[in-house]
Design a protein around this motif. Sequence first.
Motif, PDB file in Angstrom:
ATOM      1  N   UNK A   4       0.804  -1.221   0.000  1.00  0.00           N
ATOM      2  CA  UNK A   4       0.000   0.000   0.000  1.00  0.00           C
ATOM      3  C   UNK A   4       0.840   1.275   0.000  1.00  0.00           C
ATOM      4  N   UNK A   5       1.959   1.284   0.723  1.00  0.00           N
ATOM      5  CA  UNK A   5       2.796   2.484   0.750  1.00  0.00           C
ATOM      6  C   UNK A   5       3.391   2.775  -0.629  1.00  0.00           C
ATOM      7  N   UNK A   6       3.899   1.747  -1.283  1.00  0.00           N
ATOM      8  CA  UNK A   6       4.488   1.938  -2.608  1.00  0.00           C
ATOM      9  C   UNK A   6       3.402   2.309  -3.606  1.00  0.00           C
ATOM     10  N   UNK A   7       2.256   1.635  -3.526  1.00  0.00           N
ATOM     11  CA  UNK A   7       1.143   1.945  -4.431  1.00  0.00           C
ATOM     12  C   UNK A   7       0.699   3.399  -4.265  1.00  0.00           C
ATOM     13  N   UNK A   8       0.762   3.899  -3.047  1.00  0.00           N
ATOM     14  CA  UNK A   8       0.387   5.297  -2.796  1.00  0.00           C
ATOM     15  C   UNK A   8       1.260   6.241  -3.617  1.00  0.00           C
ATOM     16  N   UNK A   9       2.547   5.950  -3.704  1.00  0.00           N
ATOM     17  CA  UNK A   9       3.459   6.782  -4.492  1.00  0.00           C
ATOM     18  C   UNK A   9       3.230   6.606  -5.992  1.00  0.00           C
ATOM     19  N   UNK A  10       2.924   5.395  -6.407  1.00  0.00           N
ATOM     20  CA  UNK A  10       2.795   5.076  -7.831  1.00  0.00           C
ATOM     21  C   UNK A  10       1.497   5.598  -8.442  1.00  0.00           C
ATOM     22  N   UNK A  11       0.392   5.518  -7.689  1.00  0.00           N
ATOM     23  CA  UNK A  11      -0.912   5.918  -8.213  1.00  0.00           C
ATOM     24  C   UNK A  11      -0.997   7.419  -8.465  1.00  0.00           C
ATOM     25  N   UNK A  12      -1.811   7.767  -9.447  1.00  0.00           N
ATOM     26  CA  UNK A  12      -2.149   9.168  -9.630  1.00  0.00           C
ATOM     27  C   UNK A  12      -2.814   9.693  -8.370  1.00  0.00           C
ATOM     28  N   UNK A  13      -2.577  10.943  -8.051  1.00  0.00           N
ATOM     29  CA  UNK A  13      -3.025  11.539  -6.791  1.00  0.00           C
ATOM     30  C   UNK A  13      -4.519  11.359  -6.526  1.00  0.00           C
ATOM     31  N   UNK A  14      -5.344  11.500  -7.533  1.00  0.00           N
ATOM     32  CA  UNK A  14      -6.790  11.415  -7.344  1.00  0.00           C
ATOM     33  C   UNK A  14      -7.280  10.052  -6.913  1.00  0.00           C
ATOM     34  N   UNK A  15      -6.513   8.998  -7.207  1.00  0.00           N
ATOM     35  CA  UNK A  15      -6.937   7.639  -6.879  1.00  0.00           C
ATOM     36  C   UNK A  15      -6.411   7.143  -5.530  1.00  0.00           C
ATOM     37  N   UNK A  16      -5.535   7.865  -4.918  1.00  0.00           N
ATOM     38  CA  UNK A  16      -4.912   7.424  -3.659  1.00  0.00           C
ATOM     39  C   UNK A  16      -5.894   7.203  -2.509  1.00  0.00           C
ATOM     40  N   UNK A  17      -6.999   7.958  -2.411  1.00  0.00           N
ATOM     41  CA  UNK A  17      -7.936   7.711  -1.310  1.00  0.00           C
ATOM     42  C   UNK A  17      -8.484   6.284  -1.286  1.00  0.00           C
ATOM     43  N   UNK A  18      -8.544   5.623  -2.433  1.00  0.00           N
ATOM     44  CA  UNK A  18      -9.064   4.258  -2.458  1.00  0.00           C
ATOM     45  C   UNK A  18      -8.182   3.302  -1.656  1.00  0.00           C
ATOM     46  N   UNK A  19      -6.894   3.565  -1.597  1.00  0.00           N
ATOM     47  CA  UNK A  19      -5.989   2.707  -0.811  1.00  0.00           C
ATOM     48  C   UNK A  19      -6.300   2.822   0.678  1.00  0.00           C
ATOM     49  N   UNK A  20      -6.519   4.044   1.148  1.00  0.00           N
ATOM     50  CA  UNK A  20      -6.864   4.258   2.562  1.00  0.00           C
ATOM     51  C   UNK A  20      -8.200   3.613   2.897  1.00  0.00           C
TER      52      UNK A  20
END
Length: 160
Positions: free
Chosen positions: A136-152
Amino acid sequence: MTDKTSAGILLFRRRPDDGLEVLIGHMGGPYFAKKDDGAWSIPKGEYIAEEEDARAAASREFTEELGLPAPEGEWLPLGEVTYSGGGGRKTVIVWAVEGELDPDQVVPGTFEMEWPPRSGRMAEFPEIDRAAWFDLDTAHDKLGKGQRPFLDRLAAQLVS
């Protein structure tokens, strides 16, 4: 300014060390070829709400983007986010589904665009040029900013 709506599936798996990994795809095409952080996306795509159910669109887009069937299993709703991009606002609705997928088996769909710009020539590019599993931490950096809330939201649902 155009408003667009997309739906997608965030595939996840649990690791033996109690960690989670998600499968995301690196966006294809010339604009993202030399970018990494912020250039990955949840497999998703546009749909017209009046013509198609969001969950059906998410399943269809998963298959179109990855060339593999949508995963079976419980669909966990992660809600929607709205962000700016591509000349307008984009609303994305996502479900998480637990499953396995070998990124080497991905056969991405393609799209056409004029390339180079204003050349009059059309070129074909993959929707995504590669897919990979990330914590999840690495995916947070990789994803476009708008999609990051889905990880949380995924992490919060699986903890509660």
